[in-house]
Design an enzyme around this catalytic site. Structure first.
Site, short mmCIF file in Angstrom:
data_model
loop_
_atom_site.label_atom_id
_atom_site.label_comp_id
_atom_site.label_asym_id
_atom_site.label_seq_id
_atom_site.Cartn_x
_atom_site.Cartn_y
_atom_site.Cartn_z
CE LYS A 73 22.12 18.61 -31.85
NZ LYS A 73 21.60 19.46 -30.62
CG ASP A 109 17.91 18.93 -27.23
OD1 ASP A 109 18.55 18.59 -26.41
OD2 ASP A 109 18.22 19.55 -28.34
N GLY A 134 14.21 32.99 -28.29
CA GLY A 134 14.93 32.10 -29.06
C GLY A 134 14.36 31.21 -29.73
P1 ATR Z 1 20.98 26.56 -30.23
O1 ATR Z 1 21.06 25.30 -31.17
O2 ATR Z 1 21.57 26.80 -29.18
O3 ATR Z 1 19.41 26.94 -30.13
P2 ATR Z 1 21.11 28.38 -32.39
O4 ATR Z 1 20.41 27.28 -33.34
O5 ATR Z 1 22.18 29.12 -33.21
O6 ATR Z 1 21.68 27.64 -31.13
O7 ATR Z 1 19.80 29.34 -31.81
C1 ATR Z 1 20.27 30.50 -31.30
C2 ATR Z 1 19.00 31.46 -30.90
O8 ATR Z 1 19.41 32.80 -30.27
C3 ATR Z 1 18.18 31.85 -32.44
O9 ATR Z 1 16.90 31.94 -32.16
C4 ATR Z 1 18.98 33.33 -32.66
O10 ATR Z 1 18.34 34.32 -33.23
P3 ATR Z 1 18.04 34.41 -34.76
O11 ATR Z 1 17.31 33.15 -35.19
O12 ATR Z 1 17.75 35.87 -35.16
O13 ATR Z 1 19.61 33.97 -35.35
C5 ATR Z 1 19.16 33.84 -30.93
N1 ATR Z 1 20.45 34.47 -30.87
C6 ATR Z 1 21.63 34.61 -31.23
N2 ATR Z 1 22.31 35.65 -31.10
C7 ATR Z 1 21.47 36.53 -30.35
C8 ATR Z 1 21.42 37.72 -30.05
N3 ATR Z 1 22.72 38.59 -29.89
N4 ATR Z 1 20.16 38.50 -29.48
C9 ATR Z 1 19.05 37.88 -29.49
N5 ATR Z 1 19.00 36.45 -29.93
C10 ATR Z 1 20.02 35.98 -30.41
#
Ligand code: ATR
Length: 291
Positions: A73, A109, A134
């Site tokens: 992306k 999206d 998130g």
């Molecule tokens: P996507 O493309 O599905 O949005 P991503 O870009 O990997 O996937 O983003 C995942 C999001 O979920 C991120 O905001 C991540 O937080 P960080 O910025 O701290 O990495 C969050 N996330 C992932 N695992 C998590 C967890 N166990 N608890 C809380 N937030 C989580």
């Protein structure tokens, strides 16, 4: 080679790696069939680092459209000829459309999310208070789209504070950063729309919710971007309280619908796309499908 040399059927593809389990062919081929377009959509496994070559091939061989998934992306955002304002702000492209000889990168999206709020819950973010947990790729797209749709407040909570701040910059004056350590049930109760854009709720999180659910109430709309499982612990808790709750399936379909319209100029047959992809999700319930 000019557009005139395109022979039927026109070819579109999703690039990613791995991409074998992508739902994009199902959803887009259903749309092509339903609208009578002699187009064909295929998966195209493009290894990491080769996104630019794929774009060059798209030009050389006159592909009509591309969907873009992991890991390309950002690389595609850096390699296309032009970016839509959203794709530029997000530095992420999930759809490439042709404009004459130019390849234009889009990110559908956010528009897909807002369209699903309207279609599935008759919810318009304008003037509303919205909370997003998130700030990854999906969260950022949702945060930007809510701000662009005129949300009065966009509350952002993220495990990593620097990413919360970067996402807040997308939402401008509407942005408010919430402390992830002190995720407060009462504070979450102050929003009209509450969105989970983290993976918390997927099977390996064993019953967890991304934030406390005790403050949720029936005047809210709760959306979990996860659609597998179909009902996450968050959605279950919300529905148990009589709260309107949506999973991420609507966003999945509508973001593909926006891509279809960018490629073809024809209104997306959302019902036919929904029907096609629903049957696939049931069949592949042991996998985490993606577009
Ligand atoms: P996507 O493309 O599905 O949005 P991503 O870009 O990997 O996937 O983003 C995942 C999001 O979920 C991120 O905001 C991540 O937080 P960080 O910025 O701290 O990495 C969050 N996330 C992932 N695992 C998590 C967890 N166990 N608890 C809380 N937030 C989580």
């Amino acid at each position: 080679m000019s557009q005139d040399t395109i022979k039927s059927p026109a070819l579109a593809a999703v690039i990613g790696s791995p991409v074998r389990h992508s739902l994009s062919p199902t959803i887009h081929n259903a749309a092509f069939r339903h609208t009578g377009l002699d187009w064909l959509f295929v998966v195209w496994d493009v290894p990491s680092g080769l996104a630019e070559d794929a774009l060059q091939a798209m030009k050389t061989f006159n592909l009509a459209g591309l969907s873009v998934t992991m890991p390309h992306k950002t690389a595609v955002a850096e390699a296309v000829d032009q970016l839509s304002p959203e794709a530029g702000k997000l530095n992420a492209v999930n759809c490439v459309a042709r404009q004459g000889d130019q390849l234009v990168g889009h990110n559908t999206d956010g528009a897909g999310f807002v369209a699903s709020l309207k279609a599935d819950a008759d919810f318009n973010p304008e003037g509303k208070s919205c909370f997003v947990a998130g700030a990854g790729g999906a969260g950022r797209a949702v945060i930007l789209a809510l701000a662009q749709a005129g949300a009065a407040r966009v509350g952002i909570m993220n495990r990593t504070p620097a990413k919360a701040q970067a996402a807040a910059d997308l939402a401008g004056e509407a942005a408010e950063i919430a402390d992830a350590e002190a995720a407060d049930a009462d504070a979450i109760g102050n929003f009209d729309l509450v969105v989970n854009a983290t993976p918390v709720g997927m099977p390996h999180f064993a019953g967890q919710t991304p934030f406390p659910t005790t403050g949720l109430h029936a005047k809210q709309l709760v959306v979990d971007l996860i659609y597998q499982p179909w009902e996450t612990p968050l959605l279950k808790a919300a529905r148990a309280k009589g709260i309107a709750a949506l999973n991420g399936f609507g966003m999945l379909v509508h973001q593909a619908g926006v891509a279809f319209e960018l490629w073809t100029g024809i209104p997306a047959p959302v019902e036919a796309m929904t029907a096609a992809v629903s049957s696939k999700i049931t069949v592949n319930s042991d996998q985490q499908p993606h577009l």
